[in-house]
Design an enzyme around this catalytic site. Structure first.
Site, short mmCIF file in Angstrom:
data_model
loop_
_atom_site.label_atom_id
_atom_site.label_comp_id
_atom_site.label_asym_id
_atom_site.label_seq_id
_atom_site.Cartn_x
_atom_site.Cartn_y
_atom_site.Cartn_z
N HIS A 234 30.33 46.44 66.75
CA HIS A 234 30.93 45.64 65.68
C HIS A 234 30.03 45.75 64.45
CE1 HIS A 234 33.15 43.08 68.92
NE2 HIS A 234 33.85 44.14 68.56
N GLU A 237 27.89 42.96 62.58
CA GLU A 237 26.92 42.19 63.36
C GLU A 237 25.53 42.82 63.23
OE1 GLU A 237 28.69 41.71 67.25
OE2 GLU A 237 30.48 40.75 66.39
N HIS A 332 25.12 42.20 70.37
CA HIS A 332 26.07 41.66 69.39
C HIS A 332 25.43 40.52 68.62
CE1 HIS A 332 29.99 43.49 70.86
NE2 HIS A 332 29.15 43.81 71.83
N GLU A 405 24.03 38.34 72.99
CA GLU A 405 24.45 37.77 71.71
C GLU A 405 23.27 37.08 71.03
OE1 GLU A 405 27.48 37.78 70.29
OE2 GLU A 405 28.96 38.11 71.86
#
EC number: 3.4.17.24
Length: 492
Positions: A234, A237, A332, A405
């Site tokens: 992504h 990010e 991420h 994350e």
């Protein structure tokens, strides 16, 4: 951040109308001077000039509201109007002491860390280090003037006429920055580092693969433990790239822990899975509008070439009896939660579930910003196309697949009363602590026995506390000890 992507057109939540107009922006502003309506004279100092025609830039439109206020429109991801989050633009031709309010009016998300104190980052030509704006100058609210969309407004005072100011959603980490970094690593001619081009993106940008290991410890008769790490599927990010660089910096260093790891483990790292999306200033999608993290099951060699190449390599390694692929971690950033944390998979076998929890528990000991309480395990059907879910089903029961994350904004540590905003350096520290934790894991499983010192140097993050739910360090250590006893019991 993992999230479902619908294929149908975006519809306004309030009105039900299909998006168009402001959400159909397809290009960035290019040295756009914004003058008062009807003004036709020579350009004046204080008529702001906006630009986003640079790498990872994003700003699609600027509306003049008053000499003190401007509405800013994020350009949607290329070929996908659903995603409007990342922004990155410059402002020049300012007056000294000129005060403005910028309203970012077309976010595609409603939940945001802006509600919790997050603020954009800013730098200028005379102050090139990124810093966060004061949170007291940032407001996030639902606005009746913009179809009741959520708007993020921030106040700013320009203080140097000759400066060019740059504002961004988070600290940018561009494709070119990665290329310069990898080139500098190559120039060091490290015997345990190999860089190769695994493939090319649709726009012919490099898909880099790094292999980090001491080759003299990986003879043909010895089964190799392998850790595979990917980041930036992504593109918006950007914290994922700082974490990834932290991992790489640690693994190629002369730290005694890194030396032990290189002796026993092969690390394969793809630092940027979506180089086109990063270059273009997209938040979530590739050049062609695909959320690549929903296409692991059947990636196309022409529409998703980077994903296709990585999947091919992992499948090939998984079929090699000489290789033991033990970890896959996809990095991420998260737009609504604090701290670092992990997502894992759900299994019927309770013993496997418990084994999967060991690495996050150990990371909790090493990283003060990592939260085990935020870590969760799921098998949500909408996540089936993600790297974590697909590879969790492909690899055998001795392998562990995680999404790592990290918050776009901040972290809470045990005993703290206020969130601590992340910086580029603290993102990289989390990466170093992720790398460090592999030694704890392999020692825990009796796969590494070495008496060399394993403490982190003073320049590294020192953690004696766990996470935001006030777990003490000994609680995490006791839990890890219980896992070790249980695993050893299973092994025998």
């Amino acid at each position: 951040m993992e999230r479902k992507m619908e294929e149908n057109p975006v519809r306004d939540v309030e009105t039900g109308s299909e998006t168009g107009g402001e959400d159909a922006l397809v290009g960035n502003v290019n040295k756009l001077m914004v003058s008062p309506p009807g003004y036709s004279g020579a350009p004046r100092r204080g008529h702001l000039v906006f630009d986003a025609c640079f790498e990872s830039g994003n700003l699609g439109r600027v509306d003049y509201i008053s000499e003190f206020e401007f509405d800013l429109f994020i350009r949607p991801d290329t070929c996908n109007p659903r995603f409007r989050v990342w922004f990155n633009f410059t402002v020049e031709n300012v007056c000294e002491t000129q005060r403005v309010i910028f309203n970012v009016v077309n976010f595609s998300k409603t939940k945001s860390l802006y509600r919790d104190g997050m603020s954009p980052v800013v730098k200028s030509t005379s102050r090139p280090k990124w810093q966060r704006l004061p949170s007291k100058n940032v407001y996030y609210y639902r606005c009746p003037d913009h179809r009741r969309n959520y708007v993020m407004s921030f106040a700013f005072c320009f203080d140097r006429e000759d400066d060019v100011y740059q504002f961004a959603y988070c600290y940018p980490y561009t494709y070119s920055r990665l290329q310069h970094y990898l080139a500098s690593l190559e120039r060091r001619n490290l015997p345990y580092l190999q860089r190769e081009q695994l493939g090319l993106s649709v726009q012919q940008r490099r898909l880099d693969l790094l292999t980090i290991t001491n080759s003299d410890h990986s003879g043909p008769e010895r089964e190799k433990k392998l850790v595979f790490l990917t980041a930036r599927v992504h593109p918006g990010e950007s914290p994922a790239s700082f974490i990834c660089q932290g991992v790489i910096d640690f693994l190629v260093s002369q730290h005694p822990v890194a030396q032990i790891l290189r002796d026993h483990v092969i690390f394969k790292i793809v630092p940027m899975l979506n180089p086109d999306g990063v270059y273009l200033g997209n938040y979530r999608c590739s050049l062609m509008g695909f959320d690549l993290n929903r296409h692991w099951q059947d990636p196309s060699p022409w529409a998703h070439p980077t994903l296709h190449a990585v999947k091919q390599l992992i499948v090939q390694m998984n079929q090699d009896p000489r290789v033991s692929l033990e970890f896959y971690i996809d990095v991420h950033a998260h737009s609504t939660m604090l701290n670092g944390f992990m997502y894992g998979n759900v299994f019927e076998d309770e013993e496997r579930v418990q084994r999967q929890a060991v690495f996050p528990r150990l990371l909790c000991q090493n990283a003060p910003d990592f939260s085990f309480s935020n870590t969760s395990f799921n098998r949500d059907v909408v996540k089936a196309g993600t790297g974590r879910r697909f590879l969790g089903g492909l690899l055998d029961d001795t392998s562990y697949c995680y999404t790592l994350e990290v918050s776009f904004y901040s972290y809470m540590t045990a005993g703290s009363t206020a969130p601590v905003p992340y910086t580029e350096e603290t993102y990289m520290k989390l990466g170093r602590n992720v790398a460090r934790t592999f030694l704890d894991y392999y020692k825990l499983n009796n796969l590494i026995k070495d008496n060399r010192p394993t403490h982190i140097q003073s320049s590294e993050v020192k953690s004696h506390m766990c996470d935001s739910d006030r777990r003490a360090d000994d609680v995490c250590r006791d839990a890890a000890d219980r896992e070790r006893e249980r695993i050893e019991g299973v092994r025998h």
